[in-house]
Each structure stands twice: as C-alpha cells, then as structure tokens.
Design an enzyme around this catalytic site. Structure first.
Site, PDB file in Angstrom:
ATOM      1  N   ASP A 139       0.826  -1.218   0.000  1.00 24.40           N
ATOM      2  CA  ASP A 139       0.000   0.000   0.000  1.00 24.40           C
ATOM      3  C   ASP A 139       0.856   1.263   0.000  1.00 24.40           C
ATOM      4  O   ASP A 139       0.419   2.306   0.476  1.00 24.40           O
ATOM      5  CB  ASP A 139      -0.912   0.012   1.233  1.00 24.40           C
ATOM      6  CG  ASP A 139      -1.704  -1.262   1.365  1.00 24.40           C
ATOM      7  OD1 ASP A 139      -2.276  -1.696   0.347  1.00 24.40           O
ATOM      8  OD2 ASP A 139      -1.743  -1.840   2.466  1.00 24.40           O
ATOM      9  N   SER A 154       2.455   6.871   0.582  1.00 27.75           N
ATOM     10  CA  SER A 154       1.586   6.022   1.396  1.00 27.75           C
ATOM     11  C   SER A 154       0.184   6.132   0.822  1.00 27.75           C
ATOM     12  O   SER A 154      -0.397   7.214   0.794  1.00 27.75           O
ATOM     13  CB  SER A 154       1.601   6.467   2.861  1.00 27.75           C
ATOM     14  OG  SER A 154       0.665   5.721   3.602  1.00 27.75           O
ATOM     15  N   ARG A 155      -0.359   5.010   0.343  1.00 26.42           N
ATOM     16  CA  ARG A 155      -1.662   5.040  -0.314  1.00 26.42           C
ATOM     17  C   ARG A 155      -2.820   4.920   0.669  1.00 26.42           C
ATOM     18  O   ARG A 155      -3.970   5.006   0.264  1.00 26.42           O
ATOM     19  CB  ARG A 155      -1.744   3.916  -1.352  1.00 26.42           C
ATOM     20  CG  ARG A 155      -0.670   4.009  -2.414  1.00 26.42           C
ATOM     21  CD  ARG A 155      -0.868   2.972  -3.516  1.00 26.42           C
ATOM     22  NE  ARG A 155       0.258   3.018  -4.439  1.00 26.42           N
ATOM     23  CZ  ARG A 155       1.284   2.183  -4.411  1.00 26.42           C
ATOM     24  NH1 ARG A 155       1.312   1.237  -3.500  1.00 26.42           N
ATOM     25  NH2 ARG A 155       2.266   2.284  -5.271  1.00 26.42           N
ATOM     26  N   VAL A 156      -2.522   4.676   1.947  1.00 30.21           N
ATOM     27  CA  VAL A 156      -3.579   4.494   2.942  1.00 30.21           C
ATOM     28  C   VAL A 156      -3.406   5.423   4.132  1.00 30.21           C
ATOM     29  O   VAL A 156      -4.358   6.004   4.629  1.00 30.21           O
ATOM     30  CB  VAL A 156      -3.603   3.026   3.448  1.00 30.21           C
ATOM     31  CG1 VAL A 156      -4.667   2.844   4.521  1.00 30.21           C
ATOM     32  CG2 VAL A 156      -3.856   2.069   2.301  1.00 30.21           C
TER      33      VAL A 156
END
Length: 513
Positions: A346, A371-373
């Site tokens: 992620d 950071s995709r989350v």
C-alpha cells in the site's frame, strides 16, 4: 491320563488369553506406516520415492530428526525441501510420512525470545512456554472480515509520520540499495512501540549473524524485547528455513492479532526470501522464468502480505501491520522483485544512497515515497501541516538542483531554498532516537510558520532540540486533542507556535524574535 472336555477348554482359554495379552502388549509398536527412500540429495533438497499417499506441503521425517516439506508431488517421486542440517543424509536412507503440515508454536510465551522458523529457541533461555501451534500457511482474512485503516502507527521518525504516514493494518514497503538504513527504520519503528500496546515480530531472513546480534542487542538495550518476538534464519542455514521463515513469523503475529492486539511485523528482507525460493525451485527442476525466478514468485509474496489487515470490531479489532524490506541494485526500483512488491503493498518508503552520502539520515526520498492508505489514518495535527510541508520541500529540491548550475537567483527563490534547508535539517534524526507526537507537531508547526528561517544552519540541531524540549510543557488536554480531535483548532495551533517562538528566542538575531 485322558483330559476332560472341561480341562481342554480351560487350556484353550488360557492360551487364548496369553495370546491376546501379548498382542495388546505389542500393539503400540504395530502400526501401518508409509516408508520411502531417498533416491538423491542436493543442496537443501532431496528426491524421495515410495510414498504414494503423501500430500503437497506435508511434513516428512528423515533420519536424525530432520524434517522436510513435500514440494513436488510427481507420479514416481517427490521433491522435498529440507529444513535442517542434512549433511549426514545419503541415498538409501528411510523417509517417513508425518501426516501433518508445517506448524509453529504461538502465544505470549514467545515474547522476548529469539527462535528459528521451526520454533526452536536460539537464545539459550530454555524451552518455549507455548501450548498452542498454528500452521505456517493460513488463508488471509476474507474481505468481509476486514475494517478500514483508521488508526496511525507512529514510527517515531518525523519524516515518515508527517509525510509518508503508516496506518495500523497497512503494508508499507521499505526499499533501497544496500547499507542505506532500511533495517534502521524498521528497528526504530519497533523501539517506538514501547508503551503503545503494540506487539512486534521481527523476521530476519538469511541475515548475517553479526547483523542479527546487533539488532537483538539494540532491542534489549532499549527495553523492546519484552513486547517483541524474533524469528531468525542466518546466511548459512538451509534455503528451506529461509523460505518458511516469513510464513512462520506471520502465523505468530496472526495469533496475537486474533486476540484483539495490534501487531507490527517486519520482514528483513524479502530479497533473500525470493532468492532462497529461486534456489529451491531450480534444484527441484521447476521451469525458470524472468531472471530465473519461477513463475509463482509473485504469488509467494502476495499470499504472505495479504495476511496483513485490520479486523472488524466484532472479530476483536486487532490489526497486523507489515513492513517488508527489499534491496534494490543501483537504485533500480523498476527491477522484477521490487516492482512485484510495490504492486502488492500500500505504498513504499524509498531510501536514497545520494541522501545517505550527504548525511541526511534517515535517507528517505520524499519524492519517490508514498503512502496510499496512511493519510486516512493520520492525526489531524499532522494533516494540518503535511500538505504545505511536502510542497515546500518538493519546491526546494527542484530549485536546489537548478541552483547548482550557478544561475543568479532572485530573493524569493533564495527564501524557498533557505526554508527548504531548514525543513531538511528538521527531518534529520539520529538512529534509535524516536520522537514523541507532541515534539514532532511542535517542530512541524514551527517550520510551517517560518520560525526556523532566521536560525543559523549551524544552530539548527540545538534550536530543534529546544523546541522539542519546550513541547514537553504543553498542557495535557492539548496533547490529548492531538490524538482525538478531527481538526487542529486555531487556539491549539497558536499555543504551540507561541511555545516554539519562546523556545527559539535565544537562536534568532536581535529584532527577529
């Protein structure tokens, strides 16, 4: 003298009773077993014939209590991955089925211990206090059992917590060339979990004994072993042990997660894991693909990292956060294994050798990291400053490159560059020195307010330390709102900035304080 029918019956009954007792006495030793034979043996693998009922992934037992896993199940023979010291084995030795798959001891008794993937202690502290065992290969939690990532996992590293945040239940890749500080970031994150009710599992895959000893010594010195389990394979261990290590470590972590705990697991590193699997696959004559890796190299990492998640409250609400580490070569993040893992995780934290050589530690390249989350789980106080900070830092990096050509720069451009240098100085951090949330927020707010711009570069370390020290005097209710508030209020922001301004008075030229 002739015997009566009654006496003959008594003799017959006595003989029958003795036969039955003899049979019962030997019954435990008389059981049906499948026994095979080693036909050939090589580095870390063995070919075995004569086990027609063996199943895929089943454990088999060799002489000397050496275990193996049935990997190739063919019509005439099976290919077995060996999990122990196999030097005494030779063709013709017996092999027996166990009827079970590979499992590992789990539970609270493992905390503070150093073990191998088979659950054998390596720290000389005696047997493990664990009564429960789990298979090392387990299905990942179904989608309907998962909850959104909403709670941050603080690393104690300002550059990550502010610009590349990690949430509990996330999978964040750490990648970079060798000797750029990948393990240092993972160890610092473990150290920062002290007092935060988060358990940690550190899985060392094919590491040098000296590197493992250094990690253990650091964790012991900082008091982190009481909430940490170390699963270790060293460079001279059989490749089979290196292959099963991350799966065994994940089962240990999942046991804690299923009891409602928050768990952090570090895989250091999956480069060695992929190479061990390639070695085993080639020895077992599996068809090679790109870079001689087998076709399912993506799958072995996908099924591992998919087990990291945040469970729904009805299932205990536990979480498993994964920090896999991968090594790049010559800064090539588009190589086969790195791109596989980037697509599975992620987000990634990329460590730049150029920054490392400049002494910018941790050497995190903010432009290539993402950071995709974590932004969804980031605290409101960080969100209030992260956007402006990232933009200002990106502008600085671009202008710094341009300024090296010796071009004449206007006053506004010089201000951006000077401000960026202050940001870079504040994002530097010594190893094994995690920073608390209030101290980080105080420094970040002072940066965005431009309070450090008048400080001499030589005094930046002392000035930053003064702001961090001043942050310890923040009222408890303000610190509590950093954790719980949905938005950083103007009053709290003004209070923090004023405290930082007071702390910096001694570092600013007269008339600028």
């Amino acid at each position: 003298m002739s015997q009566t029918p009654e006496s003959l019956q008594n003799v017959f009954d006595g003989t029958f009773t003795r036969m039955r007792e003899a049979r019962e006495a030997y019954a435990p030793q008389l059981c049906l077993r499948e026994v095979g034979t080693i036909t050939s043996i090589a580095t870390g693998i063995a070919k075995v014939s004569g086990l027609p009922g063996v199943g895929f992934d089943e454990l088999v037992e060799f002489p000397g209590d050496v275990l193996g896993i049935a990997f190739n199940v063919d019509a005439d023979e099976i290919g077995v991955v060996l999990l122990g010291a196999y030097w005494h084995l030779q063709a013709g030795d017996e092999v027996r089925r166990t009827g079970r798959v590979m499992d590992v001891a789990v539970g609270g008794g493992l905390l503070g211990r150093v073990i191998d993937p088979l659950g054998r202690p390596l720290d000389g502290k005696g047997a493990l206090a664990a009564s429960e065992r789990l298979p090392i290969e387990r299905p990942a939690a179904p989608i309907m059992d998962r909850a959104p990532v909403t709670v941050p996992l603080q690393t104690g590293l300002t550059v990550i917590d502010a610009l590349i945040p990690i949430g509990r239940g996330q999978r964040e890749l750490i990648l970079g060339d060798r000797q750029t500080g990948k393990t240092a970031i993972a160890i610092d994150t473990i150290l920062n979990q002290r007092g935060k009710d988060t358990l940690c599992v550190y899985c060392a895959i094919g590491q040098r004994a000296s590197a493992v000893a250094k990690a253990v010594a650091t964790l012991r010195e900082k008091g982190a072993m009481e909430y940490t389990v170390l699963v270790v394979t060293e460079g001279n261990d059989p490749p089979g042990l290196a292959f099963i290590a991350p799966y065994a470590a994940t089962s240990i972590a999942e046991h804690f997660m299923e009891t409602g705990r928050d768990v952090l697991i570090v895989y250091d590193d999956l480069t060695h894991h992929a190479r061990a699997y390639r070695e085993l696959s080639l020895l077992l004559r599996r068809p090679p693909g790109r870079e001689a890796f087998p076709g399912d190299i993506f799958y072995i990492h996908a099924r591992l990292l998919e087990r990291a998640t945040h469970l729904r409250p009805e299932l205990g609400g536990g979480s498993l956060t994964a920090l896999p580490v991968i090594e790049t070569e010559a800064q090539n993040i588009s190589a086969y294994i790195p791109t596989n893992l980037i697509s599975i995780t992620d987000g990634q934290i990329y460590l730049s050798p150029s920054l490392f050589e400049l002494g910018v530690l941790p050497a995190v390249d903010v432009g290539k990291s993402v950071s995709r989350v974590g932004g969804k789980a980031q605290r409101a106080a960080y969100r209030a400053v992260a956007g402006d900070l990232k933009l200002a830092y990106a502008q600085f990096e671009e202008l710094e490159t341009f300024s090296r050509f010796g071009a004449r720069l206007d006053e506004d451009t010089l201000k951006i560059i000077e401000h960026g240098r202050r940001i870079r100085a504040c994002l530097k951090q010594p190893q094994s020195s995690p920073v608390s949330v209030p101290a980080q927020i105080a420094v970040l707010l002072a940066l965005t307010a431009g309070l450090f711009d008048g400080v001499s570069p030589d005094q930046m370390n002392d000035a930053e330390s003064a702001v961090r020290e001043a942050a310890t005097n923040l009222p408890d209710e303000v610190v509590a709102r950093f954790d719980t508030a949905d938005k950083l209020s103007d009053e709290d922001r003004a209070m923090v900035i004023q405290i930082a301004r007071n702390a910096l008075e001694g570092f600013l030229p007269k008339g600028k304080s």
